[in-house]
Scaffold this motif. Structure first.
Motif, short mmCIF file in Angstrom:
data_model
loop_
_atom_site.label_atom_id
_atom_site.label_comp_id
_atom_site.label_asym_id
_atom_site.label_seq_id
_atom_site.Cartn_x
_atom_site.Cartn_y
_atom_site.Cartn_z
N GLU A 17 0.86 -1.04 0.01
CA GLU A 17 0.04 0.04 -0.03
C GLU A 17 0.79 1.23 0.01
N ARG A 18 1.92 1.22 0.87
CA ARG A 18 2.63 2.54 0.76
C ARG A 18 3.44 2.59 -0.30
N PHE A 19 3.75 1.46 -0.91
CA PHE A 19 4.72 1.71 -2.39
C PHE A 19 3.64 2.38 -3.33
N VAL A 20 2.22 1.55 -3.55
CA VAL A 20 1.58 2.26 -4.47
C VAL A 20 1.28 3.67 -4.33
N ARG A 21 1.02 3.96 -2.96
CA ARG A 21 0.44 5.48 -2.52
C ARG A 21 1.63 6.42 -2.99
N GLY A 22 3.00 5.97 -2.89
CA GLY A 22 4.29 6.76 -3.11
C GLY A 22 3.96 7.21 -4.73
N VAL A 23 3.81 5.95 -5.59
CA VAL A 23 3.97 6.02 -6.93
C VAL A 23 2.78 6.95 -7.39
N LEU A 24 1.44 6.60 -6.79
CA LEU A 24 0.47 7.46 -7.29
C LEU A 24 0.43 8.92 -6.89
N ARG A 25 1.16 9.41 -5.72
CA ARG A 25 1.20 10.49 -5.39
C ARG A 25 2.10 11.38 -6.34
N LEU A 26 3.30 10.53 -6.99
CA LEU A 26 3.89 11.25 -7.98
C LEU A 26 3.20 11.67 -9.08
N LEU A 27 2.63 10.67 -9.41
CA LEU A 27 1.95 10.61 -10.84
C LEU A 27 1.00 11.58 -10.62
N LEU A 28 0.12 12.07 -9.68
CA LEU A 28 -0.88 12.86 -9.61
C LEU A 28 -0.45 14.32 -9.40
N ARG A 29 0.83 14.46 -8.81
CA ARG A 29 1.49 15.73 -8.90
C ARG A 29 1.75 16.07 -10.09
#
Ligand code: ZN
Length: 546
Positions: free
Chosen positions: A296-308
């Motif tokens: 979950e933490r890994f996917v969240r990190g990736v999604l955060r970056l993509l959303l930014r």
């Protein structure tokens, strides 16, 4: 010049310290007590870190320094996060510096962004994690990191995911580094007065289910105090706390309560997720889809970056689909969801201040001046009637702002301040989907009280005074520190010199009060960039303060 060490145990209270003292687990505090005096240090209302430390720093009540909560409410209806630039009064060390007394500040909340002073500053929370000019003078950060490695303000709460022990051990190591760094900087900057705040107890009290965790950090803090006693056996010591602590059993959900009682109304979910909320919304979304732990933490990190990086329309599309599959992903945000045309009262933190809507959302639906007192009166009556599941009141007192604050900043204060600090309940503003007003825990196990600790010890203080200073206020400390160094006390200050705690000849010396520029109206600076403000909000939400 005699050195004074003001050591603060954030959230320290006698209810936690006394059993450890009796068991011999805080030998260094016991040494201070052997040749000193103790009492209760009354905190501010609300008894929370930013308000209490602002009062300690400036010697005046919130009605004069202008900090009433973690949030700041600007005249135009917008909201910001509190920082040192918001203080509308002069810090006490300015007066000491004028008389040649050098001051070191280590991990003291509300000292970021750091202002020049004769001495050094390593600030405490709130601090944006990307802050470049963290310290004053700026080279202090290099001096510290050269010797101790990378330094950040506060311990990462994410460590709690690895278990309470990982979190505790990180704090214990961190505070040992803070002690050694403070000792090093005291010498480098030839500091006469040091103020250092140990923050572990506050965090651990909020998040640890067992008293044993609290005992561990307190016994570590005692060892840190021992390091100072070793190095400066003949100094004056003041051991203080910004407020006390208590354990809680349930959480009272203030936001939903306001809605149920017709004081606030929800509008549509907005898909424009504010930057400080992205991380939390993503976590709720991913956990709602059954993801956990490292994945979950890994996917969240990736999604955060993509959303930014994503353009706004794409971001909206993402949140639209996230909301459709996990409606709870967006559901926690109370203030952002309000329909201002139908909202009379709202809150922006979990600390107790409530605001009457006198102009939010372009003024639609705002409470008129004629209606204001009626709304306030019925709100106070209704809050006082709230009972917890055991039938005890949640709010022991509910104040109008003018009852507890006075001064030129009064009008920017909250309209009503609800005191839940005697109850078994934590107060949480945000909506939690699928829950009614009372629910267990929310992962929080402790909150504050107004009863902090005070110990004075050393050559300029009395030993075991005949009467305990039962009613010392945190506002009395800066006045007492000035008097200790023979510096006149500003007339506008709200605290008293604690003469009863001073040894002769200081006790006999008359207190000189002088007219000063103690209230300077503030610097008018914002203190944070928009991005830094979002970082601070995210950090404070992560700690459960907002
Ligand atoms: Zn605190």
């Amino acid at each position: 010049m005699r050195k004074t060490l003001v050591l603060s145990i954030d959230s320290g209270c006698w209810e936690y310290l006394d059993p450890l003292l009796a068991a011999g687990r805080m030998p260094n505090v016991a040494r201070l007590l052997d040749r000193g005096a103790r009492g209760i240090l009354e905190s501010t209302m609300p008894p929370i870190t930013p308000v209490a430390f602002s009062s300690f720093i400036t010697g005046v009540n919130p009605g004069k320094h202008g900090v009433f909560d973690w949030s700041l409410h600007h005249g135009d209806g917008t909201r910001g996060m509190v920082n040192a630039a918001a203080l509308r009064a002069v810090p006490f060390w300015t007066y000491l510096n004028h008389k040649g007394i050098r001051v070191g500040l280590f991990n003291v909340p509300l000292t970021y962004p750091p202002r020049p002073l004769d001495g050094f500053v390593v600030p405490g929370i709130p601090v944006p994690h990307t802050a470049r000019r963290l310290t004053y003078p700026p080279e202090v950060l290099n001096q510290l990191e050269d010797r101790f490695g990378p330094y950040r303000v506060d311990v990462d709460r994410g460590l709690l995911n690895e278990g309470i022990d990982a979190y505790l051990q990180a704090w214990i190591k961190y505070e040992a580094v803070q002690t050694e760094a403070a000792l090093m900087l005291m010498e480098m900057y030839a500091v006469d007065l040091l103020v250092l705040n140990y923050a572990s107890l506050d965090r651990v009290n909020h998040f640890a289910p067992e008293m044993e965790s609290i005992e561990q950090v307190l016994s570590n803090i005692d060892a840190q105090i021992g390091r100072f006693l070793e190095r400066y056996p003949d100094a004056n010591y003041i051991l203080m706390s910004d407020h006390g602590s208590r354990r809680v059993r349930t959480a009272f959900l203030l936001g939903p309560w306001l809605v149920q009682h017709g004081y606030a109304a929800y509008g549509e979910y907005s898909l424009d997720i504010p930057p400080y909320e992205v991380n939390f919304a993503l976590a709720r979304y991913l956990r709602g889809r059954g993801m956990q732990g490292t994945e979950e933490r890994f996917v969240r990190g990736v999604l955060r970056l993509l959303l930014r990086m994503a353009p706004a329309p794409l971001r909206r599309r993402f949140w639209e689909s996230a909301y459709r599959s996990v409606p709870g992903a967006l559901a926690y945000r109370f203030t952002e969801r309000l329909d201002w045309a139908r909202t009379k009262v709202f809150a922006t933190s979990n600390s107790g201040p409530l605001l009457i809507n006198t102009g939010m959302g372009n003024g639609r639906g705002a409470v008129s001046p004629g209606e204001y007192e009626r709304v306030r009166e019925s709100l106070i009556r209704d809050l006082l009637a709230v009972r917890d599941p055991q039938g005890r009141p949640v709010f022991s007192r509910v104040y109008r702002r003018e009852e507890i604050y006075h001064g030129p900043a009064l009008a920017s204060g909250p309209d009503v301040i609800a005191d839940h600090y005697e109850s078994d309940c934590d107060v949480v503003v945000d909506n939690k989907p699928g829950q009614f007003c009372f629910l267990d825990r929310l992962g929080r196990f402790g909150d504050h009280t107004r009863r902090g600790i005070l110990v004075v010890s050393g050559p300029d203080f009395v030993q075991r005074p005949p009467v305990n200073p039962a009613h010392a206020s945190i506002l009395d400390l800066p006045a007492t520190l000035l008097h200790l160094y023979g510096v006149p006390v500003p007339q506008e200050w709200d605290g008293q010199v604690l003469r009863g705690l001073l040894a002769p000849p200081l006790a006999e010396r008359g207190v000189v009060r002088v007219k000063t520029a103690a209230l300077d109206g503030g610097t008018g600076e914002k203190g944070y960039s928009a991005d830094e403000e979002a970082q601070v909000m995210e950090h404070l939400r992560d700690l459960g303060y907002l």
